[in-house]
Design a protein around this motif. Structure first.
Motif: not given
Length: 142
Positions: A26-32
């Protein structure tokens, strides 16, 4: 930025490599919000999960969007294959019936039908493989 290889400095700066042997992590991406919406839309258009879409981008191969007629083409292929399977059953039954008629004159017809039955079965096997490859990677939402 996605096209750049990770350097040893990046790894030394806290990014550790582990051998996951094909396991998904699991990878979390923080994007606008606008980019997150764009990622979701493009993944949906390509009919893949967002993680699969990002993974493909990392490999430099963004998934192509499915053609608009993909579902119709799949239904047509499935229907055609079903009809061909029914024809194969009928041909096999007719071939068995011909086998009960003892006539050397019919042998060339039997041989032709055997070849046709084999060709139809070979086609059905390849069509089944194609159908499984063309099915969407994710299930449609209800």
């Amino acid at each position: 930025m996605l096209g750049e290889e990770a350097s040893s400095d990046d790894i030394a700066a806290g990014q550790q490599r582990t051998d996951t042997a094909g396991q998904a992590v699991k990878v979390t991406l923080r994007l606008p919000p606008d980019q997150a919406a764009l990622l979701a839309a493009r993944a949906r258009t390509a009919d893949v999960a967002q993680g699969a879409y990002v993974a493909a981008l990392l490999h430099g191969i963004p998934p192509a969007p499915l053609p608009s007629d993909h579902a119709a083409a799949m239904q047509a292929l499935i229907a055609s294959t079903d009809r061909l399977a029914a024809i194969s059953v009928d041909l096999s039954a007719f071939l068995r019936l011909l086998g009960h008629v003892p006539s050397a004159e019919l042998e060339r017809y039997r041989a032709g039908l055997r070849g046709l039955v084999d060709d139809v079965r070979e086609h059905l096997a390849s069509a089944a493989s194609l159908i499984s490859e063309l099915r969407p990677a994710r299930r449609p939402r209800p």
